[in-house]
Motif scaffolding. Structure first.
Motif, PDB file in Angstrom:
ATOM      1  N   LEU A 180      42.608  36.468  42.861  1.00  0.00           N
ATOM      2  CA  LEU A 180      43.918  35.830  42.870  1.00  0.00           C
ATOM      3  C   LEU A 180      43.841  34.651  43.829  1.00  0.00           C
ATOM      4  O   LEU A 180      43.280  34.773  44.921  1.00  0.00           O
ATOM      5  CB  LEU A 180      45.012  36.796  43.327  1.00  0.00           C
ATOM      6  CG  LEU A 180      45.267  37.989  42.424  1.00  0.00           C
ATOM      7  CD1 LEU A 180      44.420  39.183  42.882  1.00  0.00           C
ATOM      8  CD2 LEU A 180      46.730  38.366  42.435  1.00  0.00           C
ATOM      9  N   ARG A 181      44.389  33.523  43.412  1.00  0.00           N
ATOM     10  CA  ARG A 181      44.347  32.330  44.267  1.00  0.00           C
ATOM     11  C   ARG A 181      45.764  31.953  44.671  1.00  0.00           C
ATOM     12  O   ARG A 181      46.709  32.086  43.885  1.00  0.00           O
ATOM     13  CB  ARG A 181      43.633  31.184  43.562  1.00  0.00           C
ATOM     14  CG  ARG A 181      42.151  31.521  43.323  1.00  0.00           C
ATOM     15  CD  ARG A 181      41.310  30.312  42.988  1.00  0.00           C
ATOM     16  NE  ARG A 181      39.905  30.654  43.073  1.00  0.00           N
ATOM     17  CZ  ARG A 181      39.070  30.773  42.042  1.00  0.00           C
ATOM     18  NH1 ARG A 181      39.519  30.567  40.814  1.00  0.00           N
ATOM     19  NH2 ARG A 181      37.801  31.104  42.215  1.00  0.00           N
ATOM     20  N   VAL A 182      45.895  31.478  45.901  1.00  0.00           N
ATOM     21  CA  VAL A 182      47.197  31.197  46.502  1.00  0.00           C
ATOM     22  C   VAL A 182      47.252  29.726  46.877  1.00  0.00           C
ATOM     23  O   VAL A 182      46.329  29.209  47.529  1.00  0.00           O
ATOM     24  CB  VAL A 182      47.429  32.075  47.744  1.00  0.00           C
ATOM     25  CG1 VAL A 182      48.821  31.836  48.299  1.00  0.00           C
ATOM     26  CG2 VAL A 182      47.239  33.549  47.404  1.00  0.00           C
ATOM     27  N   GLU A 194      42.317  32.969  48.907  1.00  0.00           N
ATOM     28  CA  GLU A 194      41.721  33.587  47.723  1.00  0.00           C
ATOM     29  C   GLU A 194      41.601  35.081  48.006  1.00  0.00           C
ATOM     30  O   GLU A 194      41.014  35.477  49.019  1.00  0.00           O
ATOM     31  CB  GLU A 194      40.357  32.976  47.431  1.00  0.00           C
ATOM     32  CG  GLU A 194      39.754  33.423  46.118  1.00  0.00           C
ATOM     33  CD  GLU A 194      38.495  32.638  45.782  1.00  0.00           C
ATOM     34  OE1 GLU A 194      38.574  31.678  44.987  1.00  0.00           O
ATOM     35  OE2 GLU A 194      37.427  32.988  46.336  1.00  0.00           O
ATOM     36  N   LEU A 195      42.152  35.895  47.136  1.00  0.00           N
ATOM     37  CA  LEU A 195      42.229  37.334  47.338  1.00  0.00           C
ATOM     38  C   LEU A 195      41.456  38.039  46.240  1.00  0.00           C
ATOM     39  O   LEU A 195      41.608  37.707  45.063  1.00  0.00           O
ATOM     40  CB  LEU A 195      43.690  37.797  47.327  1.00  0.00           C
ATOM     41  CG  LEU A 195      44.665  36.995  48.186  1.00  0.00           C
ATOM     42  CD1 LEU A 195      46.099  37.451  47.944  1.00  0.00           C
ATOM     43  CD2 LEU A 195      44.299  37.105  49.661  1.00  0.00           C
ATOM     44  N   ARG A 196      40.645  39.009  46.619  1.00  0.00           N
ATOM     45  CA  ARG A 196      39.828  39.703  45.616  1.00  0.00           C
ATOM     46  C   ARG A 196      40.441  41.058  45.267  1.00  0.00           C
ATOM     47  O   ARG A 196      40.538  41.941  46.111  1.00  0.00           O
ATOM     48  CB  ARG A 196      38.395  39.886  46.109  1.00  0.00           C
ATOM     49  CG  ARG A 196      37.502  40.596  45.084  1.00  0.00           C
ATOM     50  CD  ARG A 196      36.043  40.555  45.454  1.00  0.00           C
ATOM     51  NE  ARG A 196      35.465  39.242  45.245  1.00  0.00           N
ATOM     52  CZ  ARG A 196      35.020  38.764  44.073  1.00  0.00           C
ATOM     53  NH1 ARG A 196      35.116  39.514  42.977  1.00  0.00           N
ATOM     54  NH2 ARG A 196      34.496  37.570  44.000  1.00  0.00           N
ATOM     55  N   ARG A 197      40.827  41.203  43.994  1.00  0.00           N
ATOM     56  CA  ARG A 197      41.322  42.491  43.507  1.00  0.00           C
ATOM     57  C   ARG A 197      40.203  43.497  43.392  1.00  0.00           C
ATOM     58  O   ARG A 197      40.351  44.682  43.699  1.00  0.00           O
ATOM     59  CB  ARG A 197      42.016  42.307  42.154  1.00  0.00           C
ATOM     60  CG  ARG A 197      42.574  43.593  41.554  1.00  0.00           C
ATOM     61  CD  ARG A 197      42.527  43.571  40.041  1.00  0.00           C
ATOM     62  NE  ARG A 197      41.214  43.317  39.500  1.00  0.00           N
ATOM     63  CZ  ARG A 197      40.265  44.240  39.383  1.00  0.00           C
ATOM     64  NH1 ARG A 197      40.476  45.484  39.769  1.00  0.00           N
ATOM     65  NH2 ARG A 197      39.081  43.932  38.882  1.00  0.00           N
ATOM     66  N   GLY A 198      39.045  43.028  42.866  1.00  0.00           N
ATOM     67  CA  GLY A 198      37.896  43.903  42.689  1.00  0.00           C
ATOM     68  C   GLY A 198      36.724  43.108  42.158  1.00  0.00           C
ATOM     69  O   GLY A 198      36.789  41.882  42.012  1.00  0.00           O
TER      70      GLY A 198
END
Length: 301
Positions: free
Chosen positions: A114-116, A127-131
């Motif tokens: 996911l990018r913010v 930048e966030l990593r779900r998996g």
């Protein structure tokens, strides 16, 4: 009796309303009207295929897919100026704007990252990593105080992330913000990044030459939610009749709604439609956890 009627030649996928604007998302266009009687058409924007009706309307900007898959168009309402954000390399799957209108979060069909972005200058601030494995993102939602982000996917998992603080970026003169701090001890982005990495991978997150999955920002809490409610046949295989007007023809699942800054509701449609309530809280170990606090079938037995 209808006060306002708008007719289109193709299916309407989403409608967004504010006190001054009506925005309608179709398969390949977004239409913007002045909220008046009758509505005044202001603009039409072309988009890539947008079966999910992705569109976010804030007080100052509108965001929706660009003409190229993976891109976001950001339109300033007052001036009509358009900015293009190269958000992902694959088509967009989900998009959400924070309640204060200062942050935009996106996810693609790949479903791993996911990018913010800041809506004031379109800069990527996180930048966030779900998996690691690809997944279908069901929903993205940002808490009322714009500090936490929740995401669900077909992995049947609800993840909660800290959102990057715009204040740390304003030190470089690029972004300013009135958003609240998480707390007096975590006002910088580096602090929560290091905490998230330590929780996920420990010391591996600090070794510079390892693959980026070890240093990416992961959710600080997650929990399982129910999604498998498809009717079963005699052969044991789940079957459902396609539903017209819904992408993929299946009932929507994993839709997120924040009740308050620490309470999340996850809602699913279908034969076994239900809602589940989750609470973000701090445990005896001093770490934040996500706990299911209740659930209910809203369609009856």
């Amino acid at each position: 009796m209808a006060v306002i009627t708008l007719e289109f030649r193709s299916q309407v996928h989403r409608v967004c309303l504010s006190r001054s604007r009506i925005v309608v998302a179709l398969q390949n266009t977004v239409h913007m009207y002045a909220f008046s009687s009758p509505p005044e058409k202001l603009s039409i924007f072309e988009t890539s295929d947008n079966a999910s009706g992705l569109c976010c309307l804030g007080s100052k900007v509108i965001a929706f897919p660009g003409r190229t898959p993976g891109q976001v168009q950001m339109v300033e309402i007052a001036t009509g100026n358009i900015s293009i954000i190269p958000a992902h390399g694959t088509p967009l799957r989900a998009m959400e704007m924070s309640p204060d209108g200062e942050i935009l979060a996106t996810a693609s069909d790949t479903g791993t990252l996911l990018r913010v972005f800041s809506t004031s200058n379109c800069a990527r601030i996180g930048e966030l990593r779900r998996g690691v494995d690809p997944a279908v993102i069901f929903s993205i939602a940002i808490s009322p105080n714009s500090t936490l982000l929740a995401v669900t996917s077909d992995k049947s998992t609800l993840h909660i992330f800290d959102l990057p603080s715009l204040i740390s970026h304003s030190r470089n003169g690029s972004v300013s913000s009135n958003r609240p701090h998480r707390n007096s001890n975590s006002s910088s982005t580096n602090g929560y990044v290091e905490e998230a990495n330590r929780q996920k991978w420990g010391i591996l997150g600090r070794i510079p030459l390892l693959p980026r999955v070890f240093s990416d920002i992961y959710s600080f809490a997650s929990a399982h939610f129910e999604i498998d409610d498809a009717p079963q046949t005699d052969l044991g295989k789940a079957t459902t009749m396609p539903i017209p007007g819904i992408p993929g023809g299946k009932p929507r699942k994993g839709i997120i709604g924040w009740k308050n800054d620490y309470t999340v509701l996850v809602i699913g449609a279908g034969r076994d439609g239900r809602w589940e309530k989750f609470i973000v809280g701090e445990g005896d170990d001093g770490k934040r956890h996500l706990v299911r606090n209740g659930w209910k079938r809203y369609l009856g037995s």
